[in-house]
Structures are given as structure tokens and as C-alpha cells.
Write a protein that holds these residues in place. Structure first.
Motif, short mmCIF file in Angstrom:
data_model
loop_
_atom_site.label_atom_id
_atom_site.label_comp_id
_atom_site.label_asym_id
_atom_site.label_seq_id
_atom_site.Cartn_x
_atom_site.Cartn_y
_atom_site.Cartn_z
N THR A 108 2.99 4.90 2.37
CA THR A 108 4.14 4.42 1.62
C THR A 108 3.89 4.65 0.15
N VAL A 115 4.28 5.65 10.60
CA VAL A 115 4.28 5.72 9.14
C VAL A 115 2.83 5.71 8.67
N GLN A 131 8.52 6.90 2.36
CA GLN A 131 7.54 6.75 3.43
C GLN A 131 7.33 8.08 4.14
#
Length: 389
Positions: A327, A324, A315
Motif C-alpha cells: 500500500t 494486496v 494498492q
């Protein structure tokens, strides 16, 4: 005239042959192939493997440091082996068995000494970087007849080494200014079971992570007389007990400006700390238990990989927003990440699929793959000029 032409052709041929054997060390690196006890020498510019060097023993937890001229890679094997690999000649230069169970090493600021951290026997041994002759043997005897595993060994400015005693709950600072007479400062009762350590990029702060209790131990190497300070008392395994499948590596702390991003032990979180006052700023939920939390050289993004069973995923965190943003799922057994010196690419080892993936750090797209035999650690030669790496 004919004789002169023949001589000129001969000289040009020799020059071309000689040139073809030379390698620019600045864009080289070494990939650990843990299953076969070998390493691959790779070229980061051309994305290719140059050669394989075999016979390096047990590389199940191997790490590497480089000579200051970037020619030699010193490989620390789990079986106690210390191997000196010549990147120009692409061969094993020298190898010794210095202990029974090694966990890592470091090279001194002036490049003259290589230190090895040992579980068995507990302690640190320091060798000549040139000959691998023993210079100093420092047993980690924390009580009469009791020896500790040593962890978190790093180099520090002033030809010093710093490491932690897992069983002895201590940090030792070794000054090797006079190699014939090591000066050791011992800091006791720093907290239970320090499992790893790191040094800040400027070489001022040494921080040991604690597995036996919440918190971290901080030693200011500018002012060691102040002793060890406990910071982040709420950091650690936390109240919710989770199985810890793989201990996070503190070497992979990501420092961006005044913020440090680091892995939580036993939590699916990356933690953010203010390095001005050593206070916790934020918890960032992530995919699994983080192992490496590493910043790009431009500090714009942080890349995180994870312990089993989530070790197929990487990530990426934006350092401004602490969110984030992407991914990736490279494949099973993502063990290590390494950025090219200026950070335009990241190389990722995918152990269980026997390959290395190369990603563009701007587009986050995979550019290339290289075959490798159960790859783990990836180490580029620019580490030769970085403190603590």
C-alpha cells in the motif's frame, strides 16, 4: 581550403541545430493539467517536462489518443473541444469545438479517423485525423426525438468504433470501412444505464459496465450476429448500497492470462473473472472504491487507485496470489497511473499536491517527482499501437 573549412563548419552547425530540434517520439507522453486547460509534454526516459501547450479549454475529464506515427496527440475536452497537439513542434496544431459536452474519443485502426463521444448533443462524430474535417455525424437517437449520452467509445479492428448509449440501454457498432456510408449495427436492451466500456487487448470482446443494475454486457466482435450476452449477474452495486463518489473506469481493466481484474461499483473490492467462461472467481478486499485497476505490461502485478475520500492511496495486487502486497500513499488526489512501455516504471498523477510521482515497479520505491498544475490523465505515446487506447 579556408573556404572549404568554413562551408564544412557551417554545414555541421546547421546539422547540430537541426538535430537539437528533433525528439524521439517513442519515449514521450502527455500529462493533462486540468485546472489550467493545458498539457505537459514529458520525456519518460529522462523524467523531465519538455514543454507546456496551453489553450485547450476545459480538461476536467480529458483523454488522449495518438496518431500512428506518435507525432500528434488528439485531446478530447469536456467542453466539446477536439485539439490536435504536435509533439515535435510542441504546439497546438488545430482545435475545433465539435460539441457541447464530450466524454472521450478513439482513433481508427488505420489512423485516418478520430471519433468523439458526446453527452451534448448525444452521439458520436467522426473527423479526419489530418484536417479535423467532419466525416460522419451519428446522433444517438434511441427513440423518436430522444437522444442518449454516449459512453465507452473504443476503436475496434476493421476501422470500426463501438460505444454504449447510457440513456438508451444499447451498444452500437459502427463500421467505417466506407467513410462516406457508415454501417451501424444497433444492439438494444443490453441492461440499464451502461456507464463505460472496454475492448479486450486483442480487439475481440467489447464489455459495457452497467450502473442501473447488476451485471455486464458482452459483445463478441468476431460474431456480432450472436447479439449481446449478459455476464456476471451478481456484479455491480450489490446488495449493500454505498455512495458512489466516482465511477470506475473500465478502460483500466487488468487482464493477466485468462483472468481479468476489474473494479466493483459501490464496493471496496477488486473482482477477478475467468475470461474462459466469464465466471466470477474471487473478491479481493481493497482500501476503498477502486477507480483504475491496471496491470503492469508484464502482467505480474495490478495497481489500483481509489475514489474520494480514499484517493490518496494506491494498492498493488500480486496476480498469482490475488493478495494486496503493498500500500502506497502518494498524496491527495491520485487520479491516474500510466506505465512506461515495458513497465519498469509507473507515473502517478497527484492532483491536489500538483505533482507527478514516478515509481520503480520492481522495488516499489519512488524515484522522482515532477511539478504539474493539477495533473490528471497521463498518456504515453506507446498507446498509438494498442487497440482501445
Amino acid at each position: 581550403m579556408m573556404r572549404f573549412s568554413l562551408m564544412l563548419c557551417s554545414l555541421l552547425l546547421c546539422a547540430c541545430t537541426h538535430r537539437s530540434t528533433l525528439l524521439p517520439t517513442g519515449d514521450l507522453g502527455v500529462v493533462i493539467e486540468r485546472a489550467s486547460g493545458s498539457v505537459q509534454i514529458v520525456n519518460t526516459t529522462h523524467h523531465n517536462a519538455i514543454n507546456q501547450v496551453e489553450g485547450l479549454g476545459d480538461l476536467s475529464h480529458a483523454s488522449i489518443v495518438y496518431s500512428r506515427d506518435q507525432r500528434y496527440a488528439y485531446v478530447f475536452g469536456r467542453d466539446g473541444g477536439l485539439s490536435k497537439v504536435d509533439l515535435l513542434q510542441q504546439k497546438l496544431d488545430h482545435r475545433i469545438l465539435q460539441g457541447g459536452n464530450s466524454i472521450g474519443g478513439a482513433i481508427s485502426q488505420d489512423g485516418s479517423m478520430v471519433a468523439v463521444s458526446n453527452y451534448d448533443p448525444g452521439g458520436v462524430k467522426i473527423f479526419s485525423a489530418d484536417t479535423l474535417d467532419l466525416i460522419a455525424d451519428i446522433p444517438a437517437e434511441y427513440a423518436p426525438g430522444k437522444f442518449s449520452k454516449t459512453v465507452g467509445l473504443v476503436d475496434a479492428p476493421g476501422n470500426r468504433f463501438v460505444f454504449s448509449l447510457y440513456d438508451g440501454n444499447a451498444i452500437w457498432l459502427v463500421d467505417m470501412s466506407d467513410p462516406s456510408s457508415p454501417n451501424i449495427q444497433r444492439f438494444s436492451n443490453i441492461g440499464r444505464a451502461p456507464y463505460d466500456g472496454l475492448i479486450s487487448p486483442q480487439g475481440r470482446y467489447y464489455i459495457a459496465g452497467l450502473f442501473g443494475e447488476d451485471g455486464l454486457a458482452l459483445l463478441d466482435l468476431w460474431h456480432p450476429e450472436q447479439g449481446v450476452q449478459r455476464i456476471l449477474p451478481d456484479y455491480g452495486k450489490g446488495s449493500e448500497k454505498m455512495p458512489v463518489y466516482k465511477m470506475p473506469h473500465l478502460e483500466g481493466w487488468a487482464i493477466s492470462g485468462n483472468k481479468a481484474f476489474f473494479p466493483a461499483v459501490g464496493r471496496n473490492e477488486v473482482l477477478v473473472m475467468d475470461m474462459n467462461n466469464w465466471q466470477l472467481l474471487q473478491h479481493i478486499p481493497v482500501h476503498g472504491q477502486p477507480v483504475f485497476v491496471m496491470t503492469q505490461p508484464d502482467h505480474r502485478r495490478v495497481w489500483v487507485n481509489f475514489a474520494f475520500p480514499d484517493n490518496d492511496t494506491v494498492q498493488i495486487i500480486d496476480t498469482e496470489t490475488s493478495e494486496v502486497i503493498k500500500t502506497l500513499v502518494p498524496g491527495k488526489g491520485v487520479l491516474h497511473m500510466e506505465f512506461t512501455p515495458r513497465g519498469e516504471q509507473v507515473w502517478i498523477s497527484v492532483r491536489d499536491e500538483n505533482r507527478i510521482d514516478i515509481y520503480d515497479t520492481k522495488t516499489l520505491q519512488r524515484l522522482h517527482t515532477l511539478p504539474a498544475n493539477a495533473p490528471s490523465g497521463i498518456f504515453f505515446t506507446n498507446r498509438a499501437h494498442q487497440i482501445g487506447l
